[in-house]
Design an enzyme around this catalytic site. Structure first.
Site, PDB file in Angstrom:
ATOM      1  CG  PHE A  10      65.026  20.901  18.298  1.00  0.00           C
ATOM      2  CD1 PHE A  10      65.202  20.090  17.176  1.00  0.00           C
ATOM      3  CD2 PHE A  10      66.110  21.099  19.135  1.00  0.00           C
ATOM      4  CE1 PHE A  10      66.426  19.498  16.892  1.00  0.00           C
ATOM      5  CE2 PHE A  10      67.335  20.521  18.871  1.00  0.00           C
ATOM      6  CZ  PHE A  10      67.497  19.720  17.751  1.00  0.00           C
ATOM      7  CB  ILE A  11      64.266  18.173  22.364  1.00  0.00           C
ATOM      8  CG1 ILE A  11      65.478  19.087  22.157  1.00  0.00           C
ATOM      9  CG2 ILE A  11      64.722  16.842  22.956  1.00  0.00           C
ATOM     10  CD1 ILE A  11      66.184  19.476  23.451  1.00  0.00           C
ATOM     11  CB  THR A  34      55.160  29.103  21.651  1.00  0.00           C
ATOM     12  OG1 THR A  34      56.212  28.124  21.584  1.00  0.00           O
ATOM     13  CG2 THR A  34      54.454  29.012  22.998  1.00  0.00           C
ATOM     14  CB  ILE A  58      52.163  22.078  31.058  1.00  0.00           C
ATOM     15  CG1 ILE A  58      53.063  23.323  31.095  1.00  0.00           C
ATOM     16  CG2 ILE A  58      52.630  21.071  30.026  1.00  0.00           C
ATOM     17  CD1 ILE A  58      54.493  23.033  31.530  1.00  0.00           C
ATOM     18  CD  GLU A  82      58.397  30.390  25.618  1.00  0.00           C
ATOM     19  OE1 GLU A  82      59.338  30.639  24.833  1.00  0.00           O
ATOM     20  OE2 GLU A  82      57.208  30.420  25.273  1.00  0.00           O
ATOM     21  CB  THR A 132      69.132  23.253  30.111  1.00  0.00           C
ATOM     22  OG1 THR A 132      70.299  23.814  29.522  1.00  0.00           O
ATOM     23  CG2 THR A 132      68.653  24.204  31.204  1.00  0.00           C
ATOM     24  CG  ASP A 133      74.433  22.370  29.450  1.00  0.00           C
ATOM     25  OD1 ASP A 133      73.572  23.222  29.122  1.00  0.00           O
ATOM     26  OD2 ASP A 133      75.398  22.081  28.715  1.00  0.00           O
ATOM     27  CD  GLU A 134      71.761  27.655  28.479  1.00  0.00           C
ATOM     28  OE1 GLU A 134      71.591  28.819  28.898  1.00  0.00           O
ATOM     29  OE2 GLU A 134      71.462  27.300  27.328  1.00  0.00           O
ATOM     30  CE1 TYR A 158      65.641  27.341  29.005  1.00  0.00           C
ATOM     31  CE2 TYR A 158      68.015  27.571  28.663  1.00  0.00           C
ATOM     32  CZ  TYR A 158      66.873  26.786  28.692  1.00  0.00           C
ATOM     33  OH  TYR A 158      66.956  25.446  28.418  1.00  0.00           O
ATOM     34  CB  SER A 161      62.754  30.105  34.177  1.00  0.00           C
ATOM     35  OG  SER A 161      63.238  29.688  32.911  1.00  0.00           O
ATOM     36  CE  LYS A 162      64.173  23.432  31.643  1.00  0.00           C
ATOM     37  NZ  LYS A 162      62.956  22.596  31.378  1.00  0.00           N
ATOM     38  N   GLY A 292      75.806  38.967  29.813  1.00  0.00           N
ATOM     39  CA  GLY A 292      75.984  37.852  30.743  1.00  0.00           C
ATOM     40  C   GLY A 292      76.222  36.517  30.073  1.00  0.00           C
TER      41      GLY A 292
END
Length: 355
Positions: A10-11, A34, A58, A82, A132-134, A158, A161-162, A292
């Site tokens: 997407f991005i 994917t 990668i 992902e 990401t901000d997450e 997720y 992992s980031k 969560g």
């Protein structure tokens, strides 16, 4: 030329399209394709000699070394990841492999390539890691927005992992001197978004007459960033960012999820009314919340504005209208990405939840 990883997602795909719309500098575009990687998004570049697509991972060290040596890019922009929280809850292994192990292999390949360059090329090379901000965790309603110095408190496989990938990128700069930049963005929306995320899922389901599943009470707050604004921010950071620095990218648009859903419904009522005359909001269904589920994300993007002069061009009102109209105008793209695998995923993640 530049190397873009994850450039069919997407991005990443929006970035490649925007880059080539504004520059003749060629792009080597690597993507493992994917479920969320879609070459249809890049169809307008077919036959364009400025764009070379390479199907690959990668994590493939030999392939990365070959691409870097052959094409000699001046910059690497890493979108490969992902990125869906629910999928990370159901199956975290892919997230560990791509976001952590894959980033490690990419960093190793770039480090070897950078180390062998002549002095001028070494000075000019940049690797920009998109995150990401997450990674910052969750905010209470009255807490200030995330800045670049906020402590990392990831709450999902997720985001964990980031966070790990961000730490690796930082470590490769401080240990080896690798010329890296990191951006942490808020929730993106816009054209070519795979319909598993909130905004495209609501648009696609509404038009298909299906339920619009809202987690919990729908009061989870996110900052929303139009994808083309995100692309412009990445270009700006790549062009003028300080090596080793982190830049938060946000849209200054904090809104609860249920407000987003009602906004989409109102736009569809205006642009594509239901045949029975009822409002699309009648399709809203509340379902069991995700485990969560972070309550609020908010990005403070003032560093990016202050140091590099960037700010978003779109308000949420203008961006969401463009997004809804794009999906109405590109139903063929939507149909093509809705494979059996996608339908099975939607059934697993939403249909089996208890209202």
């Amino acid at each position: 030329m530049i190397l873009v990883t994850g450039g069919a997602g997407f991005i990443g795909a929006n970035f490649v399209l925007d880059w080539l719309a504004q520059s003749d500098e060629p792009v080597v575009n690597l993507d493992v394709l994917t479920y969320a990687g879609n070459l249809d998004t890049l169809s307008t570049l077919e036959g364009d000699r400025r764009h070379l697509f390479v199907h690959g991972d990668i994590g493939d060290s030999a392939l990365m070394a070959k691409l870097l040596a052959e094409h000699q890019p001046r910059a690497i922009v890493n979108f490969a990841a992902e990125s869906h929280v629910d999928r990370s809850i159901h199956g975290p292994g892919d997230f560990i492999q791509t976001n952590i192990v894959g980033t490690f292999h990419l960093l190793e390949a770039v480090r070897a390539y950078w180390g062998a360059l002549e002095d001028d090329a070494r000075q000019q090379l940049r690797m920009l890691h998109v995150s990401t901000d997450e990674v910052y965790g969750s905010l209470a309603k009255d807490e200030p927005a995330f800045t670049e110095t906020h402590r990392y408190e990831p709450n999902s496989p997720y985001s964990a992992s980031k966070a790990a990938s961000d730490h690796l990128v930082r470590a490769y700069h401080h240990t080896y001197g690798l010329p890296v930049l990191t951006t942490n963005c808020s929730n993106n929306y816009g054209p070519y978004h795979f319909p598993e995320k909130l905004i495209p899922l609501m648009i696609v389901n509404a038009l298909a007459g299906k339920s619009l599943p809202v987690y919990g009470d729908g009061q989870q707050i996110r900052d929303w960033l139009y994808v083309k604004d995100h692309c412009s921010a990445i270009r700006r950071v790549l062009d003028a960012g300080t090596v080793g620095e982190v830049y938060n990218v946000g849209g200054w648009n904090e809104k609860p999820n249920i407000e987003i859903v009602h906004t989409i419904c109102a736009l569809l009522d205006e642009l594509r009314p239901r045949a029975d005359g009822r409002p699309y909001s009648a399709q809203i269904t509340y379902v069991t919340d995700r485990p969560g589920h972070d309550r609020r994300y908010a990005i403070d993007a003032s560093k990016l504005q202050r140091e590099l002069g960037w700010k978003p061009a779109e308000t949420f009102d203008t961006g969401i209208r463009k997004t809804v109209q794009w999906y109405l105008d590109h139903q063929d793209w939507v149909v093509n990405v809705q494979s059996g695998t996608y339908q099975n995923w939607v059934a697993k993640n939403y249909s089996e939840r208890t209202p």
